[in-house]
Design a protein around this motif. Structure first.
Motif, PDB file in Angstrom:
ATOM      1  N   UNK A 177      31.843  26.760  51.431  1.00 55.45           N
ATOM      2  CA  UNK A 177      32.229  27.910  51.468  1.00 55.45           C
ATOM      3  C   UNK A 177      33.716  27.854  50.264  1.00 55.45           C
ATOM      4  N   UNK A 178      33.349  28.993  49.412  1.00 51.98           N
ATOM      5  CA  UNK A 178      34.307  28.789  48.432  1.00 51.98           C
ATOM      6  C   UNK A 178      35.055  30.524  48.174  1.00 51.98           C
ATOM      7  N   UNK A 179      36.419  30.189  48.160  1.00 48.45           N
ATOM      8  CA  UNK A 179      37.305  31.539  48.080  1.00 48.45           C
ATOM      9  C   UNK A 179      37.536  31.900  46.574  1.00 48.45           C
ATOM     10  N   UNK A 180      37.012  32.848  46.325  1.00 48.59           N
ATOM     11  CA  UNK A 180      37.134  33.321  44.783  1.00 48.59           C
ATOM     12  C   UNK A 180      38.147  34.544  44.862  1.00 48.59           C
ATOM     13  N   UNK A 181      39.106  34.383  43.912  1.00 44.30           N
ATOM     14  CA  UNK A 181      39.721  35.707  43.550  1.00 44.30           C
ATOM     15  C   UNK A 181      39.303  36.248  42.026  1.00 44.30           C
ATOM     16  N   UNK A 182      39.104  37.414  42.108  1.00 42.21           N
ATOM     17  CA  UNK A 182      38.442  38.097  40.769  1.00 42.21           C
ATOM     18  C   UNK A 182      39.456  39.516  40.751  1.00 42.21           C
ATOM     19  N   UNK A 183      40.096  39.636  39.714  1.00 35.85           N
ATOM     20  CA  UNK A 183      40.956  40.638  39.341  1.00 35.85           C
ATOM     21  C   UNK A 183      41.988  40.923  40.709  1.00 35.85           C
ATOM     22  N   UNK A 184      42.464  39.858  41.033  1.00 41.66           N
ATOM     23  CA  UNK A 184      43.339  40.217  42.166  1.00 41.66           C
ATOM     24  C   UNK A 184      42.628  40.490  43.530  1.00 41.66           C
ATOM     25  N   UNK A 185      41.579  40.391  43.733  1.00 40.85           N
ATOM     26  CA  UNK A 185      40.795  40.626  45.191  1.00 40.85           C
ATOM     27  C   UNK A 185      40.069  39.268  45.385  1.00 40.85           C
ATOM     28  N   UNK A 186      40.455  38.695  46.420  1.00 41.00           N
ATOM     29  CA  UNK A 186      40.028  37.577  47.057  1.00 41.00           C
ATOM     30  C   UNK A 186      39.039  37.684  48.264  1.00 41.00           C
ATOM     31  N   UNK A 187      37.836  36.980  48.206  1.00 40.69           N
ATOM     32  CA  UNK A 187      36.761  36.859  49.261  1.00 40.69           C
ATOM     33  C   UNK A 187      36.291  35.662  49.363  1.00 40.69           C
ATOM     34  N   UNK A 188      35.744  35.086  50.564  1.00 43.71           N
ATOM     35  CA  UNK A 188      35.226  33.778  50.789  1.00 43.71           C
ATOM     36  C   UNK A 188      33.729  34.076  50.668  1.00 43.71           C
ATOM     37  N   UNK A 189      33.160  33.267  49.848  1.00 46.98           N
ATOM     38  CA  UNK A 189      31.687  33.286  49.639  1.00 46.98           C
ATOM     39  C   UNK A 189      30.888  32.054  50.141  1.00 46.98           C
ATOM     40  N   UNK A 190      29.676  32.410  50.870  1.00 49.55           N
ATOM     41  CA  UNK A 190      29.081  31.202  51.361  1.00 49.55           C
ATOM     42  C   UNK A 190      27.897  31.234  50.897  1.00 49.55           C
ATOM     43  N   UNK A 191      26.703  30.449  51.159  1.00 50.85           N
ATOM     44  CA  UNK A 191      25.370  30.045  50.514  1.00 50.85           C
ATOM     45  C   UNK A 191      24.781  31.410  50.542  1.00 50.85           C
ATOM     46  N   UNK A 192      24.400  31.792  49.421  1.00 53.86           N
ATOM     47  CA  UNK A 192      23.380  33.047  48.775  1.00 53.86           C
ATOM     48  C   UNK A 192      24.455  34.075  48.458  1.00 53.86           C
ATOM     49  N   UNK A 193      25.903  34.152  48.520  1.00 55.02           N
ATOM     50  CA  UNK A 193      26.370  35.006  47.895  1.00 55.02           C
ATOM     51  C   UNK A 193      26.946  34.601  46.648  1.00 55.02           C
ATOM     52  N   UNK A 194      27.265  35.765  45.798  1.00 59.05           N
ATOM     53  CA  UNK A 194      27.503  35.739  44.321  1.00 59.05           C
ATOM     54  C   UNK A 194      28.462  36.856  44.066  1.00 59.05           C
ATOM     55  N   UNK A 195      29.085  36.450  42.706  1.00 60.42           N
ATOM     56  CA  UNK A 195      30.012  37.566  42.245  1.00 60.42           C
ATOM     57  C   UNK A 195      29.775  37.862  40.675  1.00 60.42           C
ATOM     58  N   UNK A 196      29.924  38.818  40.372  1.00 61.02           N
ATOM     59  CA  UNK A 196      29.952  39.070  38.963  1.00 61.02           C
ATOM     60  C   UNK A 196      31.308  39.255  38.367  1.00 61.02           C
ATOM     61  N   UNK A 197      31.427  38.423  37.388  1.00 60.68           N
ATOM     62  CA  UNK A 197      32.971  38.603  36.571  1.00 60.68           C
ATOM     63  C   UNK A 197      32.622  39.203  35.359  1.00 60.68           C
ATOM     64  N   UNK A 198      33.156  40.132  34.783  1.00 62.23           N
ATOM     65  CA  UNK A 198      33.186  40.522  33.540  1.00 62.23           C
ATOM     66  C   UNK A 198      34.088  39.838  32.569  1.00 62.23           C
ATOM     67  N   UNK A 199      33.537  39.707  31.406  1.00 62.57           N
ATOM     68  CA  UNK A 199      34.207  38.952  30.473  1.00 62.57           C
ATOM     69  C   UNK A 199      35.691  39.363  30.458  1.00 62.57           C
ATOM     70  N   UNK A 200      36.805  38.285  30.245  1.00 58.98           N
ATOM     71  CA  UNK A 200      38.161  38.982  29.829  1.00 58.98           C
ATOM     72  C   UNK A 200      38.820  38.924  31.246  1.00 58.98           C
ATOM     73  N   UNK A 201      38.279  38.909  32.506  1.00 59.45           N
ATOM     74  CA  UNK A 201      38.940  39.323  33.627  1.00 59.45           C
ATOM     75  C   UNK A 201      39.536  38.060  34.428  1.00 59.45           C
ATOM     76  N   UNK A 202      40.644  38.221  34.689  1.00 58.17           N
ATOM     77  CA  UNK A 202      41.466  36.927  35.444  1.00 58.17           C
ATOM     78  C   UNK A 202      40.453  36.414  36.778  1.00 58.17           C
ATOM     79  N   UNK A 203      40.373  35.351  36.826  1.00 59.52           N
ATOM     80  CA  UNK A 203      39.961  34.996  38.201  1.00 59.52           C
ATOM     81  C   UNK A 203      40.361  33.400  38.773  1.00 59.52           C
TER      82      UNK A 203
END
Length: 106
Positions: free
Chosen positions: A58-84
């Motif tokens: 389980x991994x907590x990821x914050x992208x551009x101020x939005x936080x979500x907990x991700x588990x196996x099989x989940x992914x996030x796309x992070x555009x270049x230059x975006x804080x995370x």
């Protein structure tokens, strides 16, 4: 040669608790991470687009101020230059894909 065994790649600790094996092609960098429970990834950005995949844990990821907990099989796309940033809630195995390649991980 098109075939690789990741066990033959040296793991490098990039930040405390984050160890990766890197595979580079002309177009992408693949980062196979093993992350300790509770390890924090400081907020940062880079010019490359990134697809962050959770393989185990389980991994907590914050992208551009939005936080979500991700588990196996989940992914996030992070555009270049975006804080995370991130934090491993449990021990994790992650796969990050970067385009274009990360020269700083070469």
């Amino acid at each position: 040669m098109p075939f690789f065994n990741l066990d033959n790649f040296e793991a490098r600790e990039i930040v405390p608790g984050y160890r990766a094996r890197f595979l580079h092609t002309e177009e992408i960098t693949l980062a196979y991470w093993e992350v300790d429970r509770g390890a924090e990834l400081p907020e940062h950005s880079h010019p490359q687009e990134q697809v962050a995949n959770v393989m185990e844990g389980q991994f907590e990821l914050t992208v551009d101020g939005v936080t979500r907990t991700l588990g196996p099989g989940e992914a996030a796309v992070i555009s270049g230059g975006v804080l995370h940033s991130g934090r491993a809630i449990t021990p994790c195995r992650l796969l990050d894909v970067f385009h274009p390649p990360r020269e700083d991980y070469a």
